[in-house]
Design a protein around this motif. Sequence first.
Motif, PDB file in Angstrom:
ATOM      1  N   ARG A   5       0.838  -1.203   0.000  1.00 22.89           N
ATOM      2  CA  ARG A   5       0.000   0.000   0.000  1.00 22.89           C
ATOM      3  C   ARG A   5       0.873   1.254   0.000  1.00 22.89           C
ATOM      4  O   ARG A   5       0.489   2.288  -0.497  1.00 22.89           O
ATOM      5  CB  ARG A   5      -0.892   0.046   1.242  1.00 22.89           C
ATOM      6  N   ASN A  25      -0.978  -6.265   0.591  1.00 20.87           N
ATOM      7  CA  ASN A  25      -2.243  -6.351  -0.133  1.00 20.87           C
ATOM      8  C   ASN A  25      -2.859  -7.737  -0.020  1.00 20.87           C
ATOM      9  O   ASN A  25      -4.061  -7.896  -0.208  1.00 20.87           O
ATOM     10  CB  ASN A  25      -2.056  -5.995  -1.612  1.00 20.87           C
ATOM     11  N   CYS A  42      -5.442   3.154   3.551  1.00 21.60           N
ATOM     12  CA  CYS A  42      -5.791   2.780   2.177  1.00 21.60           C
ATOM     13  C   CYS A  42      -7.034   1.902   2.146  1.00 21.60           C
ATOM     14  O   CYS A  42      -7.929   2.106   1.320  1.00 21.60           O
ATOM     15  CB  CYS A  42      -4.634   2.054   1.503  1.00 21.60           C
ATOM     16  N   GLU A  43      -7.070   0.928   3.026  1.00 25.06           N
ATOM     17  CA  GLU A  43      -8.208   0.011   3.038  1.00 25.06           C
ATOM     18  C   GLU A  43      -9.499   0.720   3.443  1.00 25.06           C
ATOM     19  O   GLU A  43     -10.554   0.428   2.894  1.00 25.06           O
ATOM     20  CB  GLU A  43      -7.903  -1.189   3.931  1.00 25.06           C
ATOM     21  N   SER A  44      -9.407   1.694   4.361  1.00 24.72           N
ATOM     22  CA  SER A  44     -10.615   2.422   4.758  1.00 24.72           C
ATOM     23  C   SER A  44     -11.149   3.270   3.613  1.00 24.72           C
ATOM     24  O   SER A  44     -12.350   3.534   3.534  1.00 24.72           O
ATOM     25  CB  SER A  44     -10.331   3.298   5.984  1.00 24.72           C
ATOM     26  N   LYS A  45     -10.262   3.680   2.696  1.00 27.14           N
ATOM     27  CA  LYS A  45     -10.656   4.472   1.535  1.00 27.14           C
ATOM     28  C   LYS A  45     -10.875   3.595   0.298  1.00 27.14           C
ATOM     29  O   LYS A  45     -11.142   4.103  -0.790  1.00 27.14           O
ATOM     30  CB  LYS A  45      -9.580   5.515   1.221  1.00 27.14           C
ATOM     31  N   GLN A  46     -10.716   2.285   0.469  1.00 27.67           N
ATOM     32  CA  GLN A  46     -10.843   1.309  -0.607  1.00 27.67           C
ATOM     33  C   GLN A  46      -9.883   1.599  -1.759  1.00 27.67           C
ATOM     34  O   GLN A  46     -10.239   1.526  -2.936  1.00 27.67           O
ATOM     35  CB  GLN A  46     -12.286   1.217  -1.095  1.00 27.67           C
ATOM     36  N   CYS A  53      -4.441   7.994  -4.047  1.00 28.24           N
ATOM     37  CA  CYS A  53      -5.205   8.786  -3.074  1.00 28.24           C
ATOM     38  C   CYS A  53      -5.190  10.257  -3.479  1.00 28.24           C
ATOM     39  O   CYS A  53      -4.171  10.781  -3.939  1.00 28.24           O
ATOM     40  CB  CYS A  53      -4.588   8.623  -1.685  1.00 28.24           C
TER      41      CYS A  53
END
Length: 89
Positions: A5, A25, A42-46, A53
């Motif tokens: 990420r 990942n 990153c995962e919270s923002k998909q 980003c």
Amino acid sequence: MCSSRCGVDCTQCERKEEVHCLGCNAMTLPFWGSPCEVKACCESKQLLHCGVCEEFPCEMCANMGKDKGFDPAPRLANLKAWANKKIAG
């Protein structure tokens, strides 16, 4: 292909096999066992990685590893390249 990420090129990691790391990942938790703030963000923002980003490079990403003596420039360059190539996974 990106496997992190944060922009670390996991294919160049000397410890990958030793610690059985599949790249963040592909893992729920990093090999060290505690959560990674960049991965969680990153995962919270998909998002697959920080390079895609809208806030790139944020302070967290830009400064990751500096406290341990790592130069962030190679990671940030990887993220820019991955974003420019539209690498999605």
